[in-house]
Write an enzyme that holds these catalytic residues in place. Structure first.
Site, PDB file in Angstrom:
ATOM      1  N   GLU A  29       0.842  -1.193   0.000  1.00  0.00           N
ATOM      2  CA  GLU A  29       0.000   0.000   0.000  1.00  0.00           C
ATOM      3  C   GLU A  29       0.882   1.249   0.000  1.00  0.00           C
ATOM      4  O   GLU A  29       1.763   1.377   0.856  1.00  0.00           O
ATOM      5  CB  GLU A  29      -0.919  -0.014   1.227  1.00  0.00           C
ATOM      6  N   GLU A  60      -4.939  -6.126   3.295  1.00  0.00           N
ATOM      7  CA  GLU A  60      -3.789  -6.978   3.604  1.00  0.00           C
ATOM      8  C   GLU A  60      -4.045  -8.429   3.216  1.00  0.00           C
ATOM      9  O   GLU A  60      -3.156  -9.116   2.712  1.00  0.00           O
ATOM     10  CB  GLU A  60      -3.429  -6.867   5.093  1.00  0.00           C
ATOM     11  N   ASP A  85       1.815  -4.153  12.339  1.00  0.00           N
ATOM     12  CA  ASP A  85       0.573  -4.438  13.082  1.00  0.00           C
ATOM     13  C   ASP A  85      -0.539  -4.903  12.144  1.00  0.00           C
ATOM     14  O   ASP A  85      -1.384  -5.714  12.516  1.00  0.00           O
ATOM     15  CB  ASP A  85       0.108  -3.186  13.821  1.00  0.00           C
ATOM     16  N   HIS A 127       0.405   0.730  16.181  1.00  0.00           N
ATOM     17  CA  HIS A 127       1.546   1.080  15.311  1.00  0.00           C
ATOM     18  C   HIS A 127       2.867   0.825  16.017  1.00  0.00           C
ATOM     19  O   HIS A 127       3.866   1.451  15.706  1.00  0.00           O
ATOM     20  CB  HIS A 127       1.467   2.550  14.881  1.00  0.00           C
TER      21      HIS A 127
END
Lengths: 324, 423
Positions: A29, A60, A85, A127
């Site tokens: 991405e 994902e 993550d 994150h």
């Protein structure tokens, strides 16, 4: 040669492997025009084109799945998680599709899924995580976790050339904080081999990732007190260099494991069990561990500081162990 | 009666081929039930009965080098791809000679090198992005391939299905997704899975074409899927095909399917795909009693041989459990290039790293930029077209859904995300 940061070393690895082997493609991405959230893939779209640097929708499961599919075509895709993550969103593709493919039906998956992990940058609960053990616990996957620019490049190159799915964890705190001159000639770092970062006689500190830096700093302080710690950088968590750990413990007779991952189910437990089984007679003291708390990664700086293992935590544990 | 006119003509030999694979699927299914009752099947047994036309007709529309990934009731697709009944028998009996050597059962096996079959996993939906990737990978290598997988009505409820279809659509991948609407997801009726009468309507959300077909009419299945496959191969992007059919048994052998109204079974039994096709072959004078008997005898002989072979295969040795977690050089990774590799290496691969924005996205869609980012490549539309250049003229099938028309329009999402050409 100018020193190179870890994130630059990662970009060099991708660039060199893409140049060397046209079956290497990137998917993720915002990795193309934007160059990746951390700029790990910056410049690669311009050089290698749309077909080799593939920007995907936010999906994902979709992009890891597509990377698996491309690998069945004999390609060697490298998938980027914007933050590691988010690999949780593609978990099934990792642990049920990629991990089991070769074992079940002889379908090798030469795939790398890489992404920034770790705390210390106030990224909060989504994150900052260290999800390595989710994948160490899924037979068929390999897991690498470099702490230096040299290793980040060399391990990633080995991972791309490996015939198995490899999860590459890149500590975002280290991305631009560690830098070193890299060899001008081609090199790789083998998977499954630890590195002795600092030799010592009094105790072994087994660690990896950002905690390798904390552990080396702790070792310097301990040296001033006459305690010589041997610091092992595991570099690969699966397959784990068990023999390398045993060899060091046979020399120092004491073991401290330090990791940024949460305490329960962290790799310290696996290492302690291995040493108990294979080198119990060599131990002069208990196997200790310094880890993060068994909590989500908190956001506010004082909370995150409490969560993460600090240098003082390591020196304290090492002093306690040295007394045996 | 002479053969009806077919858009994609099938020879007498091909028509009988379709029958052979369907009938073989049915007989194999019934053989497996006998083995199950003899306690020779390890684990669950999943029946394809009622869905033979749906599996065989779709797989038969592919070229030999195309890729499939079967679901649990697509044994017919595996047979079309060249696997033999013995492979499926040994899988179900967990024998060492099975394609997985006893590591997995059912239709959970594949063959990358020869047959181009990807093994499914039990989690539904994940195959959609995986087969999208196989399609993208093959296109990258310059192959004129199509990939296909099947998914049930229930499987279309998964997130992986949606992510995969959306990715396939945004990548314009040469991929055909067959939604087998067999009315039941284990015990849940399709009406409780999806608030849609036609699952083909899902395609509209991805801006891709779709078809609906009678999944129990093997000729219709072939004709419709072949059209979808040809579209995908021409570079028109992914196509969704809904197959209306019925699962005639429970989810697996343990399940008597008491939740299905008996009248519903009766309705579909009257539309049994094999009986219907037998009548069709007779009506159109494709065969006579003698040919039918010959095919039946061939199937009986082959199944007998394969059963003997399968039963003589031992269970795997225990130490096999420890082997093969990693590929340590036991397989070679090979890519089959059908284009010059120099095309994907600098300087030929190099592009200007900028999006071409052709629509500002306002409410009326009428605000167009006066200048667009400069293009270095031929045309924005030319990029992922399966290496075949410009897509061929549009088909005009009446069965096509509104999704087709939507895909033809150059809607902003596609235009904005479309990579520039290969340079």
């Amino acid at each position: 040669m100018a020193p190179v940061t870890m994130v630059e070393a990662i970009r060099e690895a991708l660039d060199e492997e893409m140049q060397r082997d046209p079956t290497v493609v990137l998917i993720g991405e915002d990795i193309g025009v934007y160059g990746g959230a951390f700029k790990a893939t910056e410049g690669l779209l311009a050089k290698y084109g749309w077909e080799r640097v593939i920007d995907t929708p936010i999906s994902e499961t979709g992009l890891i799945g597509a990377a698996i599919g491309m690998s069945y075509q004999g390609l060697r895709p490298v998938a980027e998680m914007q933050f590691i993550d988010f690999i949780a969103c593609g978990f099934n593709q990792m642990v049920n599709f990629a991990a089991k493919s070769h074992y079940r039906w002889g379908g090798p998956v030469p795939l790398v899924v890489r992404g920034p992990c770790g705390g210390g940058v106030h990224g909060g609960p989504f994150h900052s995580q260290n999800p390595e053990m989710w994948f160490v616990h899924a037979p068929g996957l390999k897991v690498i976790y470099p702490s230096t620019a040299y290793d980040a490049k060399g391990l990633l190159k080995s991972a791309i050339r490996d015939n198995n799915p490899v999860v590459c964890l890149e500590h975002k705190f280290l991305y631009r904080r560690v830098k070193e001159e890299l060899p001008s000639e081609e090199y790789t770092v083998p998977l499954g081999k630890l590195a002795v970062r600092r030799p010592g006689r009094d105790l072994t500190i087994a660690t990896y990732g950002a905690m390798a830096l904390n552990s080396l700093e702790a070792a310097e302080e301990l040296a001033k007190e006459g305690i010589e710690a041997e610091v092992l950088d595991l570099r690969t968590l699966m397959p784990l260099d068990r023999q390398g750990i045993i060899d060091s413990v046979r020399k120092t007779n004491k073991l401290l494991v330090v990791h940024e991952d949460v305490r329960s189910g962290g790799i310290a437990g696996e290492i302690a069990a291995t040493v108990n089984e294979q080198a119990f007679e060599d131990l002069d003291g208990p196997i200790l561990r310094v880890t993060s708390l068994d909590t989500p990664v908190p956001f506010a700086p004082p909370l995150e500081e409490r969560f993460l293992p600090q240098v003082a935590d390591i020196t304290r544990a090492a002093r306690e162990l040295a007394r045996y | 009666m002479a053969l009806p006119e077919m858009k994609y003509p099938l020879s007498r030999e091909q028509l009988l081929d379709l029958y052979y694979y369907m009938k073989l699927t049915r007989e194999l299914d019934e053989q497996l039930v006998r083995l199950f009752r003899q306690n020779k099947v390890v684990g669950g047994l999943y029946s394809s009965i009622g869905q033979e036309a749906s599996a065989v007709g779709t797989a038969y529309s592919l070229e030999p080098d195309d890729w499939i990934a079967p679901m649990i009731r697509n044994v017919g697709g595996l047979l079309v791809k060249g696997f033999r009944p013995r492979d499926i028998l040994m899988q179900y009996m967990a024998r060492s000679g099975s394609p997985t050597g006893g590591k997995d059962g059912t239709s959970h096996f594949g063959d990358i090198k020869k047959r181009h079959v990807v093994s499914p996993i039990s989690m539904l939906g994940d195959l959609i992005p995986v087969m999208t990737g196989v399609a993208m990978g093959g296109r990258y290598l310059g192959q004129k391939l199509v990939t296909m997988t099947w998914i049930g009505d229930g499987g279309t409820s998964t997130g992986a299905f949606h992510e995969g279809m959306n990715l396939a659509a945004s990548q314009h991948a040469p991929f055909v997704c067959v939604v087998e609407n067999n009315q039941w997801a284990y015990s849940t009726p399709v009406s409780r899975q999806v608030p849609l009468k036609n699952l083909a309507d899902r395609a509209r959300a991805y801006g891709i074409p779709s078809f609906i077909m009678d999944g129990n009419d093997v000729v219709a299945v072939y004709q419709t899927t072949r059209q979808a496959v040809d579209m995908a191969r021409r570079g028109e992007g992914p196509v969704l095909v809904e197959s209306k059919t019925m699962r005639m048994k429970g989810h697996a052998q343990h399940d008597p399917a008491a939740y299905v109204p008996p009248e519903m079974f009766a309705y579909w039994k009257a539309r049994d795909p094999i009986h219907r096709y037998e009548a069709w072959l007779t009506e159109h004078e494709v065969w006579d009693k003698k040919t039918q008997a010959e095919i039946a005898a061939r199937i009986e002989r082959e199944l007998k041989e394969d059963l003997e072979f399968a039963e003589s295969s031992p269970l795997p040795k225990p130490e096999v459990a420890e082997q093969g977690v990693y590929c340590e050089g036991c397989h070679t990774i090979e890519a089959h290039w059908e284009r010059p590799q120099a095309e994907v290496q600098p300087p030929k691969s190099s592009v200007e790293a900028a999006w071409t924005v052709t629509d500002y996205g306002g409410l009326n869609g009428d605000a167009k930029p006066t200048a667009v980012a400069p293009t270095t490549a031929a045309t924005p539309e030319a990029a992922p077209t399966n290496g075949a250049g410009a897509p061929a003229a549009a088909e005009t099938a009446k069965s096509r859904s509104a999704g087709q028309r939507a895909a033809k329009a150059k809607h902003p999402a596609r235009a904005a995300s479309q990579p520039k050409g290969r340079g």
